[in-house]
Enzyme design. Structure first.
Site, mmCIF file in Angstrom:
data_model
loop_
_atom_site.group_PDB
_atom_site.id
_atom_site.type_symbol
_atom_site.label_atom_id
_atom_site.label_comp_id
_atom_site.label_asym_id
_atom_site.label_seq_id
_atom_site.Cartn_x
_atom_site.Cartn_y
_atom_site.Cartn_z
ATOM 1 N N GLY A 197 29.860 -19.723 -32.097
ATOM 2 C CA GLY A 197 31.226 -19.343 -31.768
ATOM 3 C C GLY A 197 31.648 -18.089 -32.502
ATOM 4 O O GLY A 197 31.080 -17.751 -33.549
ATOM 5 N N GLN A 226 37.090 -11.972 -36.059
ATOM 6 C CA GLN A 226 35.813 -11.703 -36.738
ATOM 7 C C GLN A 226 35.215 -10.345 -36.355
ATOM 8 O O GLN A 226 34.294 -9.870 -37.013
ATOM 9 C CB GLN A 226 34.800 -12.814 -36.436
ATOM 10 N N CYS A 229 29.388 -20.189 -40.844
ATOM 11 C CA CYS A 229 30.223 -19.209 -40.148
ATOM 12 C C CYS A 229 29.540 -17.849 -40.217
ATOM 13 O O CYS A 229 28.994 -17.488 -41.262
ATOM 14 C CB CYS A 229 31.586 -19.149 -40.827
ATOM 15 N N LEU A 230 29.586 -17.101 -39.126
ATOM 16 C CA LEU A 230 28.948 -15.780 -39.106
ATOM 17 C C LEU A 230 29.595 -14.827 -40.110
ATOM 18 O O LEU A 230 28.974 -13.852 -40.523
ATOM 19 C CB LEU A 230 29.009 -15.178 -37.693
ATOM 20 N N HIS A 251 36.731 -25.042 -35.357
ATOM 21 C CA HIS A 251 36.378 -23.951 -36.275
ATOM 22 C C HIS A 251 36.937 -22.610 -35.775
ATOM 23 O O HIS A 251 37.551 -21.851 -36.525
ATOM 24 C CB HIS A 251 34.855 -23.904 -36.405
ATOM 25 N N GLU A 252 36.729 -22.338 -34.486
ATOM 26 C CA GLU A 252 37.162 -21.042 -33.938
ATOM 27 C C GLU A 252 38.679 -20.943 -33.856
ATOM 28 O O GLU A 252 39.255 -19.896 -34.142
ATOM 29 C CB GLU A 252 36.538 -20.796 -32.566
ATOM 30 N N HIS A 260 40.172 -20.034 -37.082
ATOM 31 C CA HIS A 260 40.098 -18.596 -37.398
ATOM 32 C C HIS A 260 41.360 -17.861 -36.939
ATOM 33 O O HIS A 260 41.793 -16.899 -37.572
ATOM 34 C CB HIS A 260 38.899 -17.946 -36.692
HETATM 35 CO CO CO Z 1 33.544 -18.841 -38.266
#
Ligand code: CO
Length: 161
Positions: A46, A51, A89-90, A131-132, A135
Site C-alpha cells: 500500500g 508518502q 511501511c515503505l 494502515h494507509e 497515513h
Molecule cells: Co506506510
C-alpha cells in the site's frame, strides 16, 4: 507514468493531515498512476499520497489479489474482529512492529471518476486499509505498534523471505 520518490519518516510531511481530493482530473489520474507504479517497484502492499509528498486523501492498496485499488477520500465505515501481526511501511524501511488491527474492515471511498464505492477486506487487506488511511491523518504504524521487532526477530524474518 513515473516512479516518484518515497519520503521517509524523518520528513515532517508524514505527520501532516492530508486534505480531501476535490478535483477528479488528469492531475489526479497522473498521481494515481505514478503511485501504482511506485508501489509496484517498491514491492509494497500500500501507498498513501503523502508518502510521495502530496497531502491529498488518496491511497493505493495492492495485496496481490487482483487489480490495485485506488481509494480516494476513503473512510472506514465498519470494523469487526481483531488480528495481531507484523507490519512495516515503505517510509520506514527495515522496521517492523507488532500491530493490532481489526480483522475485517469496510471502507467507503471515491474512485478516480469521483463515484462513491464500497470496499471490504479481511486479514492483510483489512490491515492495509487501516494502515494507509492512518497515513492520511499523519499516523504511522509505530504509533500503534504494541512493540517493535527485535534484531533477532528481524534476522529470522529476513531468512524466511
Ligand atoms: Co506506510
Amino acid at each position: 507514468m513515473a516512479i516518484r520518490n518515497i519520503v521517509t519518516i524523518d520528513d515532517p510531511v508524514l505527520r501532516k493531515k492530508s486534505r480531501p481530493v476535490v478535483n477528479f482530473d488528469e492531475k489526479l489520474w497522473t498521481l494515481l498512476d505514478d503511485m501504482k507504479e511506485t508501489l509496484k517497484k517498491a514491492d509494497g502492499a500500500g501507498l498513501a499520497a503523502v508518502q510521495v509528498g502530496i497531502l491529498r486523501r488518496a491511497v493505493i492498496v495492492d495485496v496481490g489479489d487482483g487489480k490495485p485499488l485506488e481509494l480516494i477520500n476513503p473512510e472506514i465505515v465498519e470494523t469487526s474482529g481483531e488480528q495481531e501481526g507484523q507490519e512495516g511501511c515503505l517510509s520506514l524501511p527495515g522496521e517492523w512492529g507488532v500491530v493490532r488491527r481489526p480483522e475485517f474492515v469496510r471502507v467507503r471511498a471515491q474512485n478516480r471518476k469521483g463515484q462513491w464505492c464500497m470496499y471490504k477486506g479481511e486479514g492483510l487487506k483489512a490491515r492495509c486499509f487501516c494502515h494507509e488511511i492512518d497515513h492520511l491523518d499523519g499516523i504511522v504504524f509505530t504509533d500503534r505498534a504494541k512493540r517493535m521487532l527485535t534484531d533477532e526477530e528481524l534476522r529470522r524474518l529476513n531468512k524466511e523471505e
